[in-house]
Design a protein around this motif. Structure first.
Motif, PDB file in Angstrom:
ATOM      1  N   GLY A  48      -0.208  -2.336  -5.962  1.00  0.00           N
ATOM      2  CA  GLY A  48       0.265  -1.100  -5.364  1.00  0.00           C
ATOM      3  C   GLY A  48       1.784  -1.055  -5.379  1.00  0.00           C
ATOM      4  N   ASN A  49       2.321   0.151  -5.457  1.00  0.00           N
ATOM      5  CA  ASN A  49       3.770   0.318  -5.504  1.00  0.00           C
ATOM      6  C   ASN A  49       4.350   0.727  -4.155  1.00  0.00           C
ATOM      7  N   GLY A  50       3.527   0.637  -3.108  1.00  0.00           N
ATOM      8  CA  GLY A  50       3.992   1.046  -1.789  1.00  0.00           C
ATOM      9  C   GLY A  50       4.534  -0.103  -0.961  1.00  0.00           C
ATOM     10  N   THR A  76       3.665  -0.151   2.628  1.00  0.00           N
ATOM     11  CA  THR A  76       2.956  -0.107   3.905  1.00  0.00           C
ATOM     12  C   THR A  76       2.096  -1.350   4.078  1.00  0.00           C
ATOM     13  N   GLU A 129      -1.028   8.205   1.886  1.00  0.00           N
ATOM     14  CA  GLU A 129      -0.846   9.636   2.125  1.00  0.00           C
ATOM     15  C   GLU A 129      -1.680  10.018   3.341  1.00  0.00           C
ATOM     16  N   ASN A 135       0.795  -1.221   0.000  1.00  0.00           N
ATOM     17  CA  ASN A 135       0.000   0.000   0.000  1.00  0.00           C
ATOM     18  C   ASN A 135       0.835   1.283   0.000  1.00  0.00           C
ATOM     19  N   GLU A 136       0.389   2.231  -0.829  1.00  0.00           N
ATOM     20  CA  GLU A 136       0.912   3.593  -0.792  1.00  0.00           C
ATOM     21  C   GLU A 136      -0.067   4.411   0.034  1.00  0.00           C
TER      22      GLU A 136
END
Length: 482
Positions: free
Chosen positions: A298-300, A302, A122, A119-120
Protein backbone atom coordinates in the motif's frame (compact mmCIF):
# COMPACT_ATOMS: atom_id res chain seq x y z
CA UNK A 1 -60.41 -26.09 41.33
CA UNK A 2 -58.23 -28.50 43.29
CA UNK A 3 -56.79 -30.02 40.14
CA UNK A 4 -56.23 -26.57 38.62
CA UNK A 5 -54.44 -25.37 41.76
CA UNK A 6 -52.14 -28.41 41.77
CA UNK A 7 -51.43 -27.88 38.08
CA UNK A 8 -50.54 -24.21 38.59
CA UNK A 9 -48.29 -25.02 41.57
CA UNK A 10 -46.55 -27.74 39.57
CA UNK A 11 -46.14 -25.28 36.68
CA UNK A 12 -44.54 -22.67 38.95
CA UNK A 13 -42.23 -25.23 40.56
CA UNK A 14 -41.07 -26.43 37.15
CA UNK A 15 -40.58 -22.82 36.06
CA UNK A 16 -38.41 -22.07 39.10
CA UNK A 17 -36.44 -25.26 38.50
CA UNK A 18 -35.85 -24.40 34.84
CA UNK A 19 -34.90 -20.84 35.80
CA UNK A 20 -32.29 -22.13 38.22
CA UNK A 21 -30.86 -24.72 35.85
CA UNK A 22 -30.77 -22.58 32.73
CA UNK A 23 -29.60 -19.30 34.28
CA UNK A 24 -27.38 -20.10 37.25
CA UNK A 25 -25.50 -22.98 35.65
CA UNK A 26 -24.41 -20.74 32.77
CA UNK A 27 -21.71 -18.18 33.51
CA UNK A 28 -23.00 -14.79 32.49
CA UNK A 29 -23.05 -11.16 33.61
CA UNK A 30 -25.00 -10.60 36.84
CA UNK A 31 -27.23 -7.93 35.28
CA UNK A 32 -28.16 -10.30 32.45
CA UNK A 33 -28.91 -13.04 34.99
CA UNK A 34 -31.32 -10.80 36.89
CA UNK A 35 -32.99 -9.64 33.67
CA UNK A 36 -33.63 -13.23 32.61
CA UNK A 37 -34.87 -14.14 36.07
CA UNK A 38 -37.44 -11.35 35.79
CA UNK A 39 -38.64 -12.72 32.45
CA UNK A 40 -38.74 -16.30 33.71
CA UNK A 41 -40.53 -15.32 36.93
CA UNK A 42 -43.17 -12.93 35.62
CA UNK A 43 -43.85 -14.72 32.33
CA UNK A 44 -43.79 -18.40 33.37
CA UNK A 45 -43.46 -21.10 30.70
CA UNK A 46 -43.68 -18.52 27.89
CA UNK A 47 -40.64 -16.86 29.43
CA UNK A 48 -38.81 -20.17 29.37
CA UNK A 49 -39.58 -20.59 25.66
CA UNK A 50 -38.30 -17.06 25.06
CA UNK A 51 -35.16 -17.98 26.98
CA UNK A 52 -34.58 -21.08 24.86
CA UNK A 53 -34.69 -18.94 21.71
CA UNK A 54 -32.97 -15.75 22.88
CA UNK A 55 -31.16 -16.50 26.12
CA UNK A 56 -29.13 -19.70 25.80
CA UNK A 57 -25.40 -19.16 25.64
CA UNK A 58 -23.61 -20.21 22.52
CA UNK A 59 -22.25 -23.73 22.59
CA UNK A 60 -18.58 -24.10 23.47
CA UNK A 61 -18.19 -26.04 20.26
CA UNK A 62 -15.51 -24.49 18.08
CA UNK A 63 -17.08 -22.14 15.50
CA UNK A 64 -14.06 -20.82 13.66
CA UNK A 65 -10.94 -22.65 12.55
CA UNK A 66 -7.83 -20.66 13.46
CA UNK A 67 -5.30 -23.29 12.39
CA UNK A 68 -5.40 -22.30 8.74
CA UNK A 69 -3.90 -18.93 9.57
CA UNK A 70 -0.63 -20.63 10.41
CA UNK A 71 -0.18 -21.39 6.71
CA UNK A 72 0.22 -17.71 5.88
CA UNK A 73 2.24 -16.87 8.97
CA UNK A 74 -0.34 -14.83 10.88
CA UNK A 75 0.37 -16.55 14.18
CA UNK A 76 4.08 -16.06 13.68
CA UNK A 77 3.65 -12.40 12.67
CA UNK A 78 1.46 -11.72 15.71
CA UNK A 79 4.00 -13.27 18.08
CA UNK A 80 6.77 -11.29 16.40
CA UNK A 81 4.92 -7.98 16.81
CA UNK A 82 4.14 -8.75 20.45
CA UNK A 83 7.81 -9.49 21.18
CA UNK A 84 9.01 -6.33 19.43
CA UNK A 85 6.57 -4.16 21.38
CA UNK A 86 7.58 -5.81 24.66
CA UNK A 87 11.23 -5.15 23.87
CA UNK A 88 10.39 -1.58 22.76
CA UNK A 89 11.93 -2.27 19.36
CA UNK A 90 8.83 -2.18 17.16
CA UNK A 91 9.33 0.07 14.08
CA UNK A 92 6.32 2.37 14.54
CA UNK A 93 5.75 4.67 11.58
CA UNK A 94 5.47 7.83 13.69
CA UNK A 95 5.27 9.10 17.26
CA UNK A 96 1.46 9.19 17.29
CA UNK A 97 1.28 5.45 16.59
CA UNK A 98 3.99 4.73 19.16
CA UNK A 99 2.09 6.79 21.72
CA UNK A 100 -0.74 4.23 21.63
CA UNK A 101 1.35 1.07 21.76
CA UNK A 102 -0.51 -0.11 24.91
CA UNK A 103 -3.78 -0.21 22.95
CA UNK A 104 -2.04 -1.86 20.00
CA UNK A 105 -0.53 -4.45 22.35
CA UNK A 106 -3.93 -5.13 23.99
CA UNK A 107 -5.56 -5.89 20.63
CA UNK A 108 -2.57 -7.92 19.45
CA UNK A 109 -2.50 -10.16 22.51
CA UNK A 110 -6.25 -10.70 22.85
CA UNK A 111 -7.33 -10.82 19.20
CA UNK A 112 -4.19 -11.37 17.16
CA UNK A 113 -4.95 -8.06 15.42
CA UNK A 114 -1.77 -7.35 13.47
CA UNK A 115 -0.78 -3.70 13.08
CA UNK A 116 -0.37 -2.63 9.44
CA UNK A 117 1.06 0.77 8.57
CA UNK A 118 0.80 1.15 4.78
CA UNK A 119 -2.93 1.69 4.32
CA UNK A 120 -4.68 4.16 2.04
CA UNK A 121 -8.12 4.95 3.44
CA UNK A 122 -11.13 6.70 1.94
CA UNK A 123 -14.12 7.63 4.10
CA UNK A 124 -17.76 7.40 3.01
CA UNK A 125 -20.68 8.84 4.95
CA UNK A 126 -23.29 8.67 2.19
CA UNK A 127 -24.73 5.40 0.89
CA UNK A 128 -24.81 6.45 -2.76
CA UNK A 129 -21.10 7.30 -2.73
CA UNK A 130 -20.15 4.14 -0.85
CA UNK A 131 -22.01 1.77 -3.14
CA UNK A 132 -20.90 3.59 -6.30
CA UNK A 133 -17.29 3.03 -5.17
CA UNK A 134 -17.90 -0.60 -4.17
CA UNK A 135 -19.64 -1.44 -7.44
CA UNK A 136 -16.83 0.20 -9.42
CA UNK A 137 -14.26 -1.92 -7.55
CA UNK A 138 -16.33 -5.06 -8.12
CA UNK A 139 -16.59 -4.22 -11.84
CA UNK A 140 -12.79 -4.11 -11.96
CA UNK A 141 -12.34 -7.41 -10.08
CA UNK A 142 -10.05 -9.89 -11.82
CA UNK A 143 -9.89 -12.85 -9.43
CA UNK A 144 -12.39 -12.78 -6.56
CA UNK A 145 -15.10 -10.85 -4.71
CA UNK A 146 -15.83 -11.79 -1.08
CA UNK A 147 -18.79 -10.20 0.73
CA UNK A 148 -20.22 -10.45 4.25
CA UNK A 149 -23.35 -8.41 4.98
CA UNK A 150 -25.73 -8.72 7.91
CA UNK A 151 -28.52 -7.47 5.63
CA UNK A 152 -28.68 -8.21 1.91
CA UNK A 153 -32.08 -7.10 0.62
CA UNK A 154 -33.51 -8.08 -2.74
CA UNK A 155 -34.64 -4.50 -3.46
CA UNK A 156 -33.36 -1.98 -6.01
CA UNK A 157 -29.88 -1.67 -4.51
CA UNK A 158 -29.67 -5.41 -3.85
CA UNK A 159 -30.54 -6.15 -7.48
CA UNK A 160 -27.99 -3.60 -8.70
CA UNK A 161 -25.26 -5.27 -6.67
CA UNK A 162 -26.42 -8.74 -7.69
CA UNK A 163 -26.36 -7.89 -11.40
CA UNK A 164 -22.68 -6.97 -11.13
CA UNK A 165 -21.90 -10.13 -9.16
CA UNK A 166 -23.72 -12.35 -11.66
CA UNK A 167 -21.86 -10.78 -14.54
CA UNK A 168 -18.47 -11.10 -12.84
CA UNK A 169 -19.17 -14.73 -11.90
CA UNK A 170 -20.03 -15.45 -15.53
CA UNK A 171 -16.66 -13.94 -16.49
CA UNK A 172 -14.92 -16.43 -14.20
CA UNK A 173 -14.40 -14.23 -11.14
CA UNK A 174 -14.72 -16.19 -7.89
CA UNK A 175 -17.73 -14.72 -6.03
CA UNK A 176 -18.67 -15.71 -2.48
CA UNK A 177 -21.34 -14.14 -0.27
CA UNK A 178 -22.18 -14.66 3.40
CA UNK A 179 -25.44 -13.11 4.62
CA UNK A 180 -26.92 -13.37 8.08
CA UNK A 181 -29.92 -15.67 8.17
CA UNK A 182 -31.78 -13.41 10.61
CA UNK A 183 -30.75 -10.01 9.27
CA UNK A 184 -31.66 -11.07 5.72
CA UNK A 185 -34.69 -13.15 6.69
CA UNK A 186 -36.98 -11.38 4.20
CA UNK A 187 -34.65 -12.20 1.28
CA UNK A 188 -35.63 -15.40 -0.51
CA UNK A 189 -32.97 -17.91 -1.48
CA UNK A 190 -34.19 -17.66 -5.07
CA UNK A 191 -32.71 -14.15 -5.19
CA UNK A 192 -29.24 -15.73 -5.27
CA UNK A 193 -30.11 -18.55 -7.67
CA UNK A 194 -28.86 -16.92 -10.88
CA UNK A 195 -25.54 -16.03 -9.24
CA UNK A 196 -25.12 -19.65 -8.17
CA UNK A 197 -25.96 -20.83 -11.71
CA UNK A 198 -23.12 -18.64 -12.93
CA UNK A 199 -20.67 -20.20 -10.48
CA UNK A 200 -21.03 -17.91 -7.46
CA UNK A 201 -21.46 -19.34 -3.97
CA UNK A 202 -23.82 -18.04 -1.27
CA UNK A 203 -24.19 -19.17 2.33
CA UNK A 204 -26.35 -17.98 5.24
CA UNK A 205 -24.75 -17.58 8.66
CA UNK A 206 -26.40 -19.59 11.48
CA UNK A 207 -29.57 -20.58 9.58
CA UNK A 208 -32.39 -22.28 11.43
CA UNK A 209 -32.18 -26.06 11.67
CA UNK A 210 -35.91 -26.24 12.43
CA UNK A 211 -38.94 -24.71 10.67
CA UNK A 212 -40.10 -21.38 12.15
CA UNK A 213 -37.65 -21.45 15.06
CA UNK A 214 -33.95 -20.71 15.41
CA UNK A 215 -32.26 -21.57 18.70
CA UNK A 216 -29.27 -19.41 17.72
CA UNK A 217 -31.48 -16.42 16.97
CA UNK A 218 -29.56 -14.22 19.38
CA UNK A 219 -26.12 -14.79 17.86
CA UNK A 220 -25.86 -12.99 14.56
CA UNK A 221 -23.07 -12.13 12.14
CA UNK A 222 -23.35 -8.34 12.19
CA UNK A 223 -20.16 -7.84 10.15
CA UNK A 224 -20.04 -5.87 6.89
CA UNK A 225 -16.95 -6.65 4.84
CA UNK A 226 -16.12 -6.60 1.15
CA UNK A 227 -12.78 -7.80 -0.22
CA UNK A 228 -11.92 -7.46 -3.89
CA UNK A 229 -8.90 -9.34 -5.28
CA UNK A 230 -7.28 -9.27 -1.83
CA UNK A 231 -6.18 -5.67 -2.46
CA UNK A 232 -9.23 -3.53 -1.65
CA UNK A 233 -11.41 -3.88 1.42
CA UNK A 234 -14.53 -2.18 2.76
CA UNK A 235 -15.53 -2.05 6.42
CA UNK A 236 -18.18 -0.07 8.27
CA UNK A 237 -21.89 0.28 8.97
CA UNK A 238 -23.68 0.19 5.61
CA UNK A 239 -25.68 -2.94 4.74
CA UNK A 240 -27.13 -3.66 1.30
CA UNK A 241 -30.64 -2.27 1.04
CA UNK A 242 -32.59 0.75 -0.20
CA UNK A 243 -32.89 2.20 3.31
CA UNK A 244 -29.11 2.68 3.32
CA UNK A 245 -29.56 5.03 0.36
CA UNK A 246 -32.14 7.03 2.29
CA UNK A 247 -35.04 5.64 0.24
CA UNK A 248 -37.25 4.60 3.16
CA UNK A 249 -39.62 7.33 4.38
CA UNK A 250 -39.56 5.90 7.89
CA UNK A 251 -35.88 6.79 8.37
CA UNK A 252 -35.25 9.47 5.76
CA UNK A 253 -31.63 10.27 5.00
CA UNK A 254 -29.33 7.47 6.20
CA UNK A 255 -26.12 8.72 7.81
CA UNK A 256 -23.45 6.04 8.25
CA UNK A 257 -19.68 5.66 8.15
CA UNK A 258 -17.74 3.24 5.96
CA UNK A 259 -14.08 2.91 4.99
CA UNK A 260 -12.42 1.82 1.75
CA UNK A 261 -8.98 0.42 2.54
CA UNK A 262 -6.08 -0.45 0.29
CA UNK A 263 -3.09 -1.90 2.10
CA UNK A 264 -2.05 -4.82 4.27
CA UNK A 265 -5.09 -4.36 6.54
CA UNK A 266 -7.04 -6.01 3.71
CA UNK A 267 -5.20 -9.24 4.55
CA UNK A 268 -6.82 -9.17 7.99
CA UNK A 269 -10.26 -8.59 6.45
CA UNK A 270 -9.63 -11.48 4.07
CA UNK A 271 -8.65 -13.75 6.95
CA UNK A 272 -11.85 -12.81 8.78
CA UNK A 273 -13.90 -13.64 5.68
CA UNK A 274 -12.23 -17.02 5.21
CA UNK A 275 -12.91 -18.00 8.82
CA UNK A 276 -16.55 -16.90 8.56
CA UNK A 277 -16.98 -18.70 5.24
CA UNK A 278 -15.51 -21.94 6.54
CA UNK A 279 -17.91 -21.74 9.47
CA UNK A 280 -20.93 -21.08 7.24
CA UNK A 281 -19.87 -23.66 4.61
CA UNK A 282 -18.04 -26.45 6.50
CA UNK A 283 -18.36 -28.83 3.55
CA UNK A 284 -16.96 -26.33 1.05
CA UNK A 285 -14.10 -24.76 2.94
CA UNK A 286 -11.60 -22.52 1.21
CA UNK A 287 -7.91 -22.54 1.96
CA UNK A 288 -5.55 -19.65 2.62
CA UNK A 289 -4.28 -19.62 -0.95
CA UNK A 290 -1.83 -17.06 -2.34
CA UNK A 291 -4.53 -15.74 -4.70
CA UNK A 292 -6.37 -14.38 -1.65
CA UNK A 293 -3.24 -12.68 -0.29
CA UNK A 294 -1.47 -11.15 -3.32
CA UNK A 295 1.93 -9.55 -2.88
CA UNK A 296 1.50 -5.78 -3.04
CA UNK A 297 2.39 -2.73 -0.98
CA UNK A 298 0.00 0.00 0.00
CA UNK A 299 1.10 3.56 -0.68
CA UNK A 300 -0.66 5.04 2.34
CA UNK A 301 0.44 6.02 5.82
CA UNK A 302 -2.55 4.98 7.93
CA UNK A 303 -1.74 2.52 10.72
CA UNK A 304 -4.61 0.19 11.47
CA UNK A 305 -5.72 -2.97 13.27
CA UNK A 306 -8.74 -5.02 12.18
CA UNK A 307 -10.35 -6.33 15.37
CA UNK A 308 -13.06 -9.00 15.59
CA UNK A 309 -15.23 -9.99 18.52
CA UNK A 310 -18.08 -12.38 19.17
CA UNK A 311 -19.76 -14.69 21.69
CA UNK A 312 -17.17 -17.37 20.89
CA UNK A 313 -14.40 -15.23 22.43
CA UNK A 314 -13.29 -15.20 26.04
CA UNK A 315 -12.66 -11.45 25.89
CA UNK A 316 -14.86 -8.66 24.54
CA UNK A 317 -12.07 -7.35 22.33
CA UNK A 318 -13.82 -4.39 20.70
CA UNK A 319 -15.35 -3.20 23.96
CA UNK A 320 -12.00 -3.50 25.71
CA UNK A 321 -10.44 -1.49 22.88
CA UNK A 322 -13.11 1.20 23.31
CA UNK A 323 -12.48 1.42 27.04
CA UNK A 324 -8.71 1.61 26.56
CA UNK A 325 -9.20 4.46 24.07
CA UNK A 326 -11.56 6.29 26.44
CA UNK A 327 -9.15 5.93 29.33
CA UNK A 328 -6.35 7.43 27.22
CA UNK A 329 -8.31 10.59 26.40
CA UNK A 330 -6.85 13.91 27.48
CA UNK A 331 -9.04 16.37 25.56
CA UNK A 332 -12.02 14.88 23.77
CA UNK A 333 -14.13 11.78 23.15
CA UNK A 334 -16.62 11.86 20.27
CA UNK A 335 -19.05 8.95 19.98
CA UNK A 336 -21.70 8.09 17.40
CA UNK A 337 -23.97 5.08 17.72
CA UNK A 338 -27.62 4.31 16.98
CA UNK A 339 -27.75 2.31 20.23
CA UNK A 340 -26.20 3.38 23.53
CA UNK A 341 -26.72 0.63 26.11
CA UNK A 342 -23.34 0.41 27.83
CA UNK A 343 -22.43 -2.08 30.52
CA UNK A 344 -21.09 -0.86 33.86
CA UNK A 345 -17.44 -0.83 32.75
CA UNK A 346 -18.03 1.31 29.66
CA UNK A 347 -20.32 3.88 31.23
CA UNK A 348 -18.01 4.23 34.24
CA UNK A 349 -15.08 4.88 31.91
CA UNK A 350 -17.08 7.60 30.16
CA UNK A 351 -18.23 9.12 33.45
CA UNK A 352 -14.67 9.23 34.78
CA UNK A 353 -13.56 10.95 31.56
CA UNK A 354 -16.34 13.55 31.96
CA UNK A 355 -15.51 14.17 35.60
CA UNK A 356 -11.84 14.53 34.65
CA UNK A 357 -12.63 17.44 32.34
CA UNK A 358 -12.57 15.56 29.03
CA UNK A 359 -15.01 16.88 26.42
CA UNK A 360 -17.32 13.88 25.97
CA UNK A 361 -19.90 14.11 23.20
CA UNK A 362 -22.40 11.43 22.25
CA UNK A 363 -24.59 11.51 19.14
CA UNK A 364 -27.66 9.28 18.86
CA UNK A 365 -30.67 9.16 16.47
CA UNK A 366 -33.85 11.22 16.82
CA UNK A 367 -36.04 8.20 16.13
CA UNK A 368 -36.07 4.51 17.02
CA UNK A 369 -35.69 1.56 14.71
CA UNK A 370 -36.23 -0.62 17.81
CA UNK A 371 -38.54 1.00 20.38
CA UNK A 372 -37.26 -0.74 23.53
CA UNK A 373 -33.64 -0.25 22.54
CA UNK A 374 -34.19 3.45 21.83
CA UNK A 375 -35.72 4.14 25.24
CA UNK A 376 -32.86 2.33 26.95
CA UNK A 377 -30.52 4.50 24.86
CA UNK A 378 -32.15 7.77 25.97
CA UNK A 379 -32.08 6.58 29.58
CA UNK A 380 -28.34 5.90 29.55
CA UNK A 381 -27.70 9.10 27.60
CA UNK A 382 -29.54 11.03 30.32
CA UNK A 383 -27.41 9.38 32.99
CA UNK A 384 -24.19 10.22 31.16
CA UNK A 385 -25.36 13.81 30.72
CA UNK A 386 -25.47 14.20 34.51
CA UNK A 387 -21.66 13.97 34.63
CA UNK A 388 -21.20 16.72 32.06
CA UNK A 389 -21.34 14.91 28.73
CA UNK A 390 -22.96 16.68 25.80
CA UNK A 391 -25.69 14.64 24.12
CA UNK A 392 -26.66 15.43 20.53
CA UNK A 393 -29.75 14.12 18.75
CA UNK A 394 -29.12 13.74 15.02
CA UNK A 395 -32.06 15.43 13.28
CA UNK A 396 -31.34 14.91 9.58
CA UNK A 397 -32.69 11.41 9.14
CA UNK A 398 -31.23 8.36 10.89
CA UNK A 399 -27.67 8.04 12.14
CA UNK A 400 -26.31 4.50 12.04
CA UNK A 401 -22.56 5.29 12.26
CA UNK A 402 -20.44 3.43 14.80
CA UNK A 403 -17.49 5.76 15.38
CA UNK A 404 -15.26 6.69 18.30
CA UNK A 405 -12.66 9.46 18.00
CA UNK A 406 -10.28 10.32 20.84
CA UNK A 407 -8.28 13.56 21.04
CA UNK A 408 -8.38 13.84 17.25
CA UNK A 409 -5.55 11.27 17.19
CA UNK A 410 -7.04 7.79 17.10
CA UNK A 411 -10.40 6.41 16.03
CA UNK A 412 -12.49 3.29 15.58
CA UNK A 413 -14.95 2.66 12.74
CA UNK A 414 -16.81 -0.57 12.20
CA UNK A 415 -19.93 -2.58 12.91
CA UNK A 416 -20.03 -2.64 16.74
CA UNK A 417 -22.62 -0.48 18.48
CA UNK A 418 -22.24 0.73 22.04
CA UNK A 419 -24.51 -1.91 23.52
CA UNK A 420 -24.64 -5.32 25.17
CA UNK A 421 -25.63 -7.03 21.94
CA UNK A 422 -22.60 -5.86 19.98
CA UNK A 423 -20.22 -6.58 22.85
CA UNK A 424 -21.50 -10.01 23.90
CA UNK A 425 -23.88 -11.54 21.37
CA UNK A 426 -23.09 -10.44 17.82
CA UNK A 427 -20.08 -11.24 15.68
CA UNK A 428 -18.56 -7.81 14.92
CA UNK A 429 -15.51 -6.29 13.25
CA UNK A 430 -13.94 -2.82 13.67
CA UNK A 431 -10.96 -0.93 12.30
CA UNK A 432 -8.85 0.73 15.00
CA UNK A 433 -7.04 3.65 13.37
CA UNK A 434 -3.84 5.37 14.46
CA UNK A 435 -3.41 8.39 12.19
CA UNK A 436 -4.06 12.01 13.11
CA UNK A 437 -5.12 13.09 9.65
CA UNK A 438 -7.86 10.47 9.35
CA UNK A 439 -8.93 10.85 13.00
CA UNK A 440 -9.24 14.61 12.51
CA UNK A 441 -11.25 14.06 9.33
CA UNK A 442 -13.67 11.86 11.28
CA UNK A 443 -13.77 14.52 14.02
CA UNK A 444 -14.60 17.20 11.42
CA UNK A 445 -17.42 15.00 10.11
CA UNK A 446 -18.75 14.70 13.68
CA UNK A 447 -18.68 18.49 14.10
CA UNK A 448 -20.54 18.90 10.79
CA UNK A 449 -23.15 16.40 12.03
CA UNK A 450 -23.67 18.58 15.12
CA UNK A 451 -24.93 21.32 12.81
CA UNK A 452 -27.70 18.88 11.80
CA UNK A 453 -28.50 17.95 15.39
CA UNK A 454 -30.00 19.48 18.49
CA UNK A 455 -28.56 19.18 21.98
CA UNK A 456 -30.42 17.19 24.60
CA UNK A 457 -30.14 19.49 27.62
CA UNK A 458 -31.03 18.56 31.21
CA UNK A 459 -34.03 20.88 30.96
CA UNK A 460 -35.26 19.25 27.77
CA UNK A 461 -34.69 15.77 29.16
CA UNK A 462 -36.80 16.56 32.25
CA UNK A 463 -39.74 17.49 30.04
CA UNK A 464 -40.28 13.93 28.78
CA UNK A 465 -43.69 12.47 29.60
CA UNK A 466 -44.46 9.96 32.34
CA UNK A 467 -45.18 7.39 29.64
CA UNK A 468 -41.68 7.82 28.18
CA UNK A 469 -40.18 7.64 31.68
CA UNK A 470 -42.02 4.35 32.24
CA UNK A 471 -40.77 2.96 28.92
CA UNK A 472 -37.24 4.02 29.82
CA UNK A 473 -37.48 2.27 33.18
CA UNK A 474 -38.74 -0.99 31.68
CA UNK A 475 -36.27 -0.88 28.78
CA UNK A 476 -33.37 -0.19 31.10
CA UNK A 477 -34.36 -3.07 33.35
CA UNK A 478 -34.26 -5.41 30.35
CA UNK A 479 -31.27 -3.72 28.69
CA UNK A 480 -28.79 -6.56 29.38
CA UNK A 481 -30.87 -8.88 27.18
CA UNK A 482 -32.11 -6.46 24.51
Amino acid sequence: MGILAVFLILLLVLNVFFAGVTVFLERRDTSATWAWLLVLTFVPIVGFIIYLIFGRKLSNKKIFDWKGQEKIGIKESTANQIDLIRQKEFPFSDTNVKKHRDLIYLLLVNDGAILTQDNEVETYIDGHEKFDALIKDMENAKDHIHLIYYIFHSDTLGKRVMEVLERKAKQGVNVKIIYDAMGSRTTKKSFFRELERNGGMVRPFFPSKFPLINFRLNYRNHRKLAIIDGEVGYIGGFNIGDEYLGLWKKFGYWRDTHLRVRGKAVYAMQTRFIMDWNSAAPNQKIDYKARYFPAFYGNGHTSMQIVSSGPDSEWQQIKNGYIKMINSAKKSIYLQSPYFIPDASLIEALKIACLSGVDVRLMIPNKPDHAFVYRATTSYAGELMETGAKIFIYDNGFIHAKTLIVDGEIASVGTANLDFRSFRLNFEVNAFIYEKQLAQKLEDIFLEDILKSYQLTPELYKQRSKWIKLKEAVSRLLSPIL
